[in-house]
Design a protein around this motif. Structure first.
Motif, short mmCIF file in Angstrom:
data_model
loop_
_atom_site.label_atom_id
_atom_site.label_comp_id
_atom_site.label_asym_id
_atom_site.label_seq_id
_atom_site.Cartn_x
_atom_site.Cartn_y
_atom_site.Cartn_z
N LEU B 9 16.83 12.20 -8.26
CA LEU B 9 16.02 11.19 -8.95
C LEU B 9 16.39 11.23 -10.44
O LEU B 9 16.17 12.24 -11.11
CB LEU B 9 14.54 11.49 -8.74
CG LEU B 9 13.55 10.56 -9.47
CD1 LEU B 9 13.74 9.11 -9.05
CD2 LEU B 9 12.11 11.00 -9.19
N VAL B 10 16.99 10.14 -10.92
CA VAL B 10 17.51 10.09 -12.29
C VAL B 10 16.59 9.20 -13.13
O VAL B 10 16.51 8.00 -12.90
CB VAL B 10 18.96 9.53 -12.31
CG1 VAL B 10 19.53 9.57 -13.72
CG2 VAL B 10 19.85 10.32 -11.35
N CYS B 11 15.89 9.81 -14.08
CA CYS B 11 14.85 9.07 -14.81
C CYS B 11 15.21 8.82 -16.27
O CYS B 11 15.94 9.60 -16.88
CB CYS B 11 13.53 9.84 -14.73
SG CYS B 11 12.93 9.91 -13.04
N PRO B 12 14.65 7.76 -16.84
CA PRO B 12 14.99 7.38 -18.22
C PRO B 12 14.09 8.09 -19.23
O PRO B 12 12.94 8.38 -18.93
CB PRO B 12 14.67 5.89 -18.24
CG PRO B 12 13.54 5.73 -17.27
CD PRO B 12 13.73 6.78 -16.20
N ALA B 13 14.61 8.36 -20.41
CA ALA B 13 13.76 8.86 -21.49
C ALA B 13 14.25 8.32 -22.81
O ALA B 13 15.41 8.51 -23.19
CB ALA B 13 13.74 10.38 -21.51
N GLY B 14 13.36 7.66 -23.53
CA GLY B 14 13.69 7.11 -24.84
C GLY B 14 13.19 8.01 -25.96
O GLY B 14 13.35 7.70 -27.14
N ASN B 47 15.00 6.67 -28.85
CA ASN B 47 16.16 7.55 -28.67
C ASN B 47 16.14 8.85 -29.48
O ASN B 47 15.16 9.16 -30.15
CB ASN B 47 17.47 6.78 -28.87
CG ASN B 47 17.67 5.75 -27.76
OD1 ASN B 47 17.24 5.99 -26.63
ND2 ASN B 47 18.29 4.65 -28.08
N PHE B 48 17.26 9.58 -29.37
CA PHE B 48 17.31 10.98 -29.80
C PHE B 48 18.28 11.19 -30.96
O PHE B 48 19.30 10.51 -31.05
CB PHE B 48 17.78 11.86 -28.62
CG PHE B 48 16.77 11.97 -27.50
CD1 PHE B 48 16.49 10.88 -26.69
CD2 PHE B 48 16.11 13.16 -27.26
CE1 PHE B 48 15.57 10.97 -25.65
CE2 PHE B 48 15.18 13.27 -26.22
CZ PHE B 48 14.92 12.17 -25.42
N ARG B 280 14.63 3.15 -20.42
CA ARG B 280 14.55 4.07 -21.56
C ARG B 280 13.71 3.50 -22.69
O ARG B 280 13.23 4.23 -23.55
CB ARG B 280 15.96 4.42 -22.06
CG ARG B 280 16.65 5.45 -21.19
CD ARG B 280 17.91 5.98 -21.85
NE ARG B 280 18.98 5.01 -21.79
CZ ARG B 280 19.71 4.62 -22.83
NH1 ARG B 280 19.46 5.10 -24.04
NH2 ARG B 280 20.67 3.73 -22.69
N GLN B 281 13.55 2.15 -22.68
CA GLN B 281 12.77 1.51 -23.74
C GLN B 281 11.28 1.56 -23.45
O GLN B 281 10.46 1.16 -24.27
CB GLN B 281 13.25 0.05 -23.92
CG GLN B 281 12.83 -0.92 -22.83
CD GLN B 281 13.66 -0.80 -21.55
OE1 GLN B 281 14.38 0.17 -21.36
NE2 GLN B 281 13.55 -1.76 -20.67
N ARG B 282 10.90 2.07 -22.25
CA ARG B 282 9.49 2.08 -21.87
C ARG B 282 8.79 3.35 -22.34
O ARG B 282 9.42 4.32 -22.74
CB ARG B 282 9.37 1.94 -20.34
CG ARG B 282 10.07 0.72 -19.75
CD ARG B 282 9.42 -0.59 -20.10
NE ARG B 282 8.08 -0.71 -19.58
CZ ARG B 282 7.75 -1.34 -18.45
NH1 ARG B 282 8.68 -1.91 -17.72
NH2 ARG B 282 6.49 -1.41 -18.06
#
Lengths: 303, 337
Positions: B9-14, B47-48, B280-282
């Motif tokens: 399970l590949v999840c987004p992170a902003g 973002n990072f 990632r924008q959420r």
């Protein structure tokens, strides 16, 4: 500079295609790209039929290139692709990395406009695999092109999409079938009724985009005729004209007259306005939104 | 495929909080981007930087999760050094893989950091095994993320032709166009996913209320107009209403989200390696909610693929965060095309 005619992006009848390419055989264009690049379901012309057109054009002195499909989704698409890359006679424009994979280190090829070559490193890579010409992505500007030109691999030619409705997007969904409330698998090939696609207007009636099966194009006509000097000065070798169902040979002639300085871009633009289906745009070349139109000062000065 | 097959399970992170929420709720991997145009979610405040990326990697690794870095835009000559530094940075702070689209960058990454795992981004537009095998042969990619344009039968056919792991989008915003082959946004605004990492960027959006209704415009172009009883959506330009031959309708796509929960048994059967959540924008809340639902669904499906059915509670939970509150299987379900 040379003039090229891009592949016809629309679905035309055999009769229309025959008439069209007979006219092109006599038109002052150096290179002709042939083949179906948009939809794998379009089947009026088989490879054999395209090869016949290719031979006719080659006999008329044109450099002929077979263009491959842009969106390759299935084994049967790959089979058609291999038949083109293995044709053994004509050069091939690769429009997908799958096509590049089949051509790499085997035969020289032309890297099509959808391969996303945006920097010198990628251009060198694609050259090392055997590309001898590349077509700049449509959204690239004059300024962004310069560094690629300055460090261009030996023998590599640069081609720029210079006239026609911009091919802006590809989908697996067919928007023409969607318009007719039909599934793509039962599309009844109705795009054959739209020899220049279907114009999509905004809700205030402005022409915005054009639907051409799975492809979305600009409604405005990208036109770099007035920017020819900056293309020439930037070392561009080939200007590409994208076919429309009407007046293409005339457009070719105006570009040629301008290229050989028989008429000024200003006069040519005025004559062209009579036969263009919509207004012109050239924003991308100037680093602006593609739909913008900037009048070139060079063209004004020559007038 | 490795002998121990597992669907990740590949999840987004902003942001770092979103990354932590994803890991805590059961993500196997989290994908992130740096705070600039080197990735396809180049939004203000998102973002990072190098420090938060390193902290994210440490947090994820401590809990057995992986972190992928998306560097999936196409650099032009003037930006090359920035993209290069981003790759060097990723190699230096322990990223488990980098997600690239540009062939020139792939070559650089492979030569300079041979230990780095490379994933082909969805922006690479690889929709067939010949294309994927090209990136495998020349750059040794481990995984390819497929554009959201193939039917599931086509995905299965493709998987038989390549040794490369496949990752599919399972949930979130739906691109109607082939990723990497869409310049609609730059045609209107000058900025595109390929070059700037944005689509229909917020700075080009204007809302106007007038007699005709509420209008959304993108750099002046009317994308949609809403009556008082209609919900207004973000003016992503392929999800507007336009007029063709006298008919006004969603000419390209309705505002809707991709949701492939019901395909899970099929994904496992074909041994798809990654199930990717878009967004990632959420917010971290979105990431937590969606990760929780998908974790539970995947675990249940792995335990009993034949008896798997989508729980109404999962769908209800996902609907709360979906665009336009609608779901679609998109191109995986052939009639969508």
């Amino acid at each position: 500079m040379k003039l090229a005619l891009g592949p016809s992006l629309y679905y035309w009848t055999r009769e229309k295609l025959r008439e069209f390419y007979e006219e092109i055989a006599a038109a002052p264009v150096d290179i002709v790209y042939l083949g179906e690049t948009v939809c794998s379901r379009r089947h009026i012309m088989r490879l054999q039929d395209w090869l016949e057109v290719a031979k006719m054009l080659a006999a008329a002195g044109k450099e002929v290139v077979l263009s491959t499909l842009t969106l390759i989704e299935s084994e049967s698409d790959l089979k058609s692709l291999r038949r083109i890359t293995e044709n053994g006679e004509f050069a091939v424009e690769a429009n997908d990395m799958g096509a590049v994979h089949l051509m790499a280190n085997r035969l020289p090829f032309i890297a099509g406009p959808c391969l996303n070559i945006y920097n010198p490193q990628t251009l060198h890579l694609i050259a090392s695999l055997g590309a001898r010409r590349w077509v700049m992505p449509v959204e690239m500007s004059h300024k962004a092109l310069l560094p690629l030109q300055q460090s261009r691999p030996t023998g590599m030619e640069t081609e720029v999409f210079s006239y026609g409705r911009l091919p802006l997007a590809f989908s697996s969904r067919c928007f023409t079938a969607r318009f007719h409330n039909l599934p793509k698998d039962d599309c009844r090939f109705l795009c054959i009724d739209d020899p220049d696609g279907k114009t999509m207007h905004t809700r205030e009636g402005k022409p915005f985009l054009v639907i051409n099966g799975i492809q979305t194009q600009s409604a405005l006509m990208y036109n770099l005729l007035g920017d020819m000097d900056s293309l020439r000065n930037g070392g561009v070798n080939v200007m590409r004209i994208s076919p429309q169902s009407k007046h293409t040979a005339e457009i070719v002639r105006l570009f040629r007259d301008c290229m050989e300085q028989r008429i000024s871009p200003e006069i040519a633009m005025r004559q062209m306005a009579q036969v263009m289906p919509e207004a012109a745009c050239n924003g991308y070349w100037h680093g602006n939104p593609g739909m913008g139109q900037k009048v070139s000062t060079c063209a004004m000065q020559q007038e | 495929m490795p002998p121990e097959y597992k669907l990740e399970l590949v999840c987004p992170a902003g942001s770092l909080p979103a990354l932590k929420v994803a890991v805590d709720n059961g993500a196997d991997s989290v994908y992130i981007g740096f705070r600039d145009d080197t990735n396809a979610r180049n939004f203000t405040g998102l973002n990072f930087d190098m420090d938060s990326a390193r902290a994210g990697v440490e947090y994820a690794h401590a809990k057995g999760a992986k972190v992928f870095l998306a560097l999936n835009t196409y650099p032009q000559a003037h930006g090359w050094e920035r993209w290069k530094r981003a790759i060097d940075g990723a190699a230096g702070n322990g990223m488990d893989a980098i997600i690239l689209a540009d062939p020139g960058l792939m070559q650089y990454a492979m030569k300079t950091h041979p230990q780095l795992h490379l994933h082909l981004s969805v922006q690479g537009s690889a929709t067939n095994y010949e294309a994927i095998n090209f990136y495998h042969e020349y750059f040794g990619i481990k995984r390819a993320v497929l554009p959201r344009v193939l039917s599931f039968a086509q995905v299965e056919e493709l998987s038989a032709g390549t040794p490369v792991e496949l990752e599919l989008f399972g949930f979130g915003g739906l691109c109607v166009m082939v990723e990497g082959r869409c310049s609609l946004s730059s045609y209107v605004t000058g900025e595109s996913p390929n070059n700037c990492g944005v689509c229909s960027p917020p700075k080009a959006v204007r809302w106007q209320k007038n007699a005709a209704g509420l209008e959304s415009r993108l750099n002046g172009v009317l994308i949609d107009r809403y009556a008082d009883n209609e919900n207004a959506g973000y003016p992503t330009l392929c999800k507007g209403r336009f007029e063709v031959e006298g008919e006004t309708y969603y000419t390209m796509e309705e505002p809707t989200s991709l949701n492939t929960l019901e395909l899970l048994p099929e994904l496992l059967r074909v041994k798809i390696r990654g199930l990717k959540i878009e967004g990632r924008q959420r917010s971290p809340a979105y990431v937590g909610q969606v990760t929780r639902v998908w974790r539970e669904a995947i675990d249940q499906c792995v335990k009993n693929p034949k008896g798997f059915s989508v729980k109404p509670a999962w769908t209800a939970e996902l609907s709360k965060v979906s665009e336009g509150q609608q779901h679609t299987l998109g191109a995986y379900h052939r009639p969508w095309k």
